[in-house]
Design an enzyme around this catalytic site. Sequence first.
Site, PDB file in Angstrom:
ATOM      1  N   ASP A 245      33.860  28.285  43.419  1.00 40.31           N
ATOM      2  CA  ASP A 245      34.302  29.664  43.261  1.00 40.31           C
ATOM      3  C   ASP A 245      35.006  30.005  44.571  1.00 40.31           C
ATOM      4  O   ASP A 245      34.362  30.297  45.571  1.00 40.31           O
ATOM      5  CB  ASP A 245      33.082  30.563  43.026  1.00 40.31           C
ATOM      6  CG  ASP A 245      33.439  32.048  43.030  1.00 40.31           C
ATOM      7  OD1 ASP A 245      34.649  32.372  43.100  1.00 40.31           O
ATOM      8  OD2 ASP A 245      32.521  32.877  42.973  1.00 40.31           O
TER       9      ASP A 245
ATOM     10  N   LYS B 184      43.140  34.717  49.384  1.00 41.33           N
ATOM     11  CA  LYS B 184      43.257  34.809  47.928  1.00 41.33           C
ATOM     12  C   LYS B 184      44.129  35.999  47.509  1.00 41.33           C
ATOM     13  O   LYS B 184      44.714  35.999  46.435  1.00 41.33           O
ATOM     14  CB  LYS B 184      41.860  34.946  47.331  1.00 41.33           C
ATOM     15  CG  LYS B 184      41.780  34.647  45.856  1.00 41.33           C
ATOM     16  CD  LYS B 184      40.337  34.757  45.412  1.00 41.33           C
ATOM     17  CE  LYS B 184      40.171  34.454  43.940  1.00 41.33           C
ATOM     18  NZ  LYS B 184      38.746  34.545  43.563  1.00 41.33           N
TER      19      LYS B 184
ATOM     20  N   GLU C 167      37.017  33.172  36.091  1.00 38.12           N
ATOM     21  CA  GLU C 167      35.700  33.514  36.621  1.00 38.12           C
ATOM     22  C   GLU C 167      34.755  34.126  35.582  1.00 38.12           C
ATOM     23  O   GLU C 167      33.597  33.705  35.506  1.00 38.12           O
ATOM     24  CB  GLU C 167      35.862  34.457  37.829  1.00 38.12           C
ATOM     25  CG  GLU C 167      36.397  33.706  39.048  1.00 38.12           C
ATOM     26  CD  GLU C 167      37.076  34.561  40.086  1.00 38.12           C
ATOM     27  OE1 GLU C 167      37.678  34.006  41.006  1.00 38.12           O
ATOM     28  OE2 GLU C 167      37.016  35.801  39.960  1.00 38.12           O
TER      29      GLU C 167
ATOM     30  N   ASP D 107      33.021  42.038  36.639  1.00 43.74           N
ATOM     31  CA  ASP D 107      33.091  41.233  37.857  1.00 43.74           C
ATOM     32  C   ASP D 107      33.749  42.026  38.977  1.00 43.74           C
ATOM     33  O   ASP D 107      34.964  42.172  39.018  1.00 43.74           O
ATOM     34  CB  ASP D 107      33.881  39.945  37.560  1.00 43.74           C
ATOM     35  CG  ASP D 107      33.996  39.034  38.773  1.00 43.74           C
ATOM     36  OD1 ASP D 107      33.547  39.416  39.867  1.00 43.74           O
ATOM     37  OD2 ASP D 107      34.539  37.922  38.622  1.00 43.74           O
TER      38      ASP D 107
END
Lengths: 532, 185
Positions: A7, A69, A170, A192
């Site tokens: 992850d 990211k 994810e 999330d």
Amino acid sequence: MAVVGIDLGTTNSVVATVRGGQVVVVPTSQGGYLHPSVVSFSPDGLRYFSVDAVARRILDPKNTVYSAKRLIGLPFRSDEVQKALVRLPYELREGNNEQAVFIGPDRTYTIPEVSGLLLGYLRQCAEMFLSDAVSAAVITVPATFNDSQRRATVDAGRIAGVDVLRVLNEPTAAALAYGLGQNMSQRIAVYDFGGGTFDITILRVENDVFEVLATGGDTFLGGDDLDSSLLNILAELFNAEHGIDPRNDQAARSRLLIAAEQVKRHLSDFPEARGDLKNIAVGSSGEPLALRFHIARSVFETAIRGLVGRTIQACQDVLASAQLLPSQIDEVIMVGGTTRVPMVRAEVERYFGRPPRTDLNPDEVVAWGAAIQAENLANAGESLPSRAVLLDVTPRALGIAVTGGFAERIIDRNVPVPVEQTRIFSTSSNGQTSVRIQVCQGESRRFEENVPLGELELTGLQPARRGDVSIEVTFKVDTNGILRVRARDGATGAAREAAVNVRGAMSESEVAEAAERQKYEEPSDLPEIPEA
Amino acid sequence: MAGMSTEQLAAFVRQIFPRLDQLSYYDLLGVPSGSDQATVRTAFYRLAGDLHPDRYHTLADHDLKEQLEMIYSRVCEGYRVLTTPEKRAAYERALNQGKKRLTATDRESHAPQNPEDSLRHPEAKKFFRMGMICLGRKDWKGAIMNFNFARTFEPTATLIAQKLAEAQAALGKPGGAGGTPHKTP
């Protein structure tokens, strides 16, 4: 040889693998399970990673990259990068092919290179912990990641010498980790709320089939924003006391931001936070300035109400696109560290009318799912027992520019992948011998309101009157969510394929070079394991 | 979902792939036409269990993999169309015109741009439109006649040539698209 699930988060990364049928998470050198997604390039030529690099965000903010990211796979001029730029203390500039590149002390680094260095480090952590070589990985990305962001993530893996088995969404990974839907059909919402992004995904799970019904969210909303809210509170307090706005001083800002993150965590468990922060900034006569503070949870909640409200709004939008009501959701799964904030849990419970599931660690659950899927893929072979099938969808509509400033859609939003669609277009002027095909993502009819992804050119068309030349444009999105575009001259029938030049992406040769360089820079530093 | 062996997969591809464009979504999913959404979904989930690319991730035969992926993409497309009411209605119309696949042009038949918009000669447009109406009624001879007329006014238009070929092909097939447009296996 082991395969792992990674992850690769905005703030922290988690690595997991399956051993003897059990998921195990790879610990950090300090014993935790969250590897901060930070890489620091020191001017003396050394590199620091993750836990060892965190402190350098304060010591050497200019050379310490975090939140990569937020930048990966995006053109330098994109809104997202420009927005991130304001907050980030390290320097970026525009490099080849509109990429954002980090200006390091020795040279510039592309963002996939920086992420590749981090991945290489994570791989080594896993190899040392497992006493086994790690050759391949499943890497997770937010469901809302577009084609270029996914591509850049794969590039990062390649630079790290990791075979990326799959780019997995994810939320799908999280649902897989919870292992729901055994012998029954359930609708699941995966909420999330991570460090950098918010995703909401609705899945139907039935007998090991995980079908994404709809997905949405906000690529620019996460725990970092909550930290910023607290930073503002702290900065105002500091300003009131000393008459100096610490946000104007990069070092002071970095210190306060780290404190803000700790205060946020504290407020998840306690109704108030008190503290004494020393050496935040320097006063006019060179004296160190401190901040003594006392913040009630309610003050924090007032500050973040708008941000949490945006997540609920996104939930509404996604449910509407799936034509579902909140009451039709059987389970809500909480993912991401930000879901520890009590107000977030309360608002989610209020909206869905049921308490959300928090039994698996929200920081690790995505890596768990990635590890399970990596194991599934590595062992995909003949006559294995039944396993989960993950049916993902396209996060955004994909189309091309046509005359009049319009975008013509080729692939809809939320369609199951893999998908292949062809549409026929014609030339717009007489005697035209080439066409420029501009690819975009988004649902707007107007091209300029969508996000341009890249373009390709089809040349060598037979000159003819406008409209008489037909051009077949085929879009193909694979299970990784990566787009391939093919344009064919319909008249000659000859397939002329052209590669899309993806905006803000590294070229093939750049990736190969970076991979080679990383190999060279890290010569076989794997410890050798004696035979057992 | 026991999973298929490589031999079974290869046999499946040999059987389906060459006929992919002749199979309706119902054929591909193996459900009777008119099946409800739940039936379509159950069939799709079963197929996804066997055909999803993750299932043959380690397959060495690149061509086989590619062809499987094309079949599976089409299965996904069928699932999507048959479980979306508007798309399914458009597909039923397309099936009646002898098409096995819903393309973007069928899907957006209500869009402002008509197929004949790309034609420039007003007479060509008129006959082309009439030809399309005949095509819709499965009056293949009428369609051929009208498309031929349209072609005399605008001989270079590929659109007319395509539709003419379509009508001729339909006429050539005894009982072809005019009879049972979709059959269930």
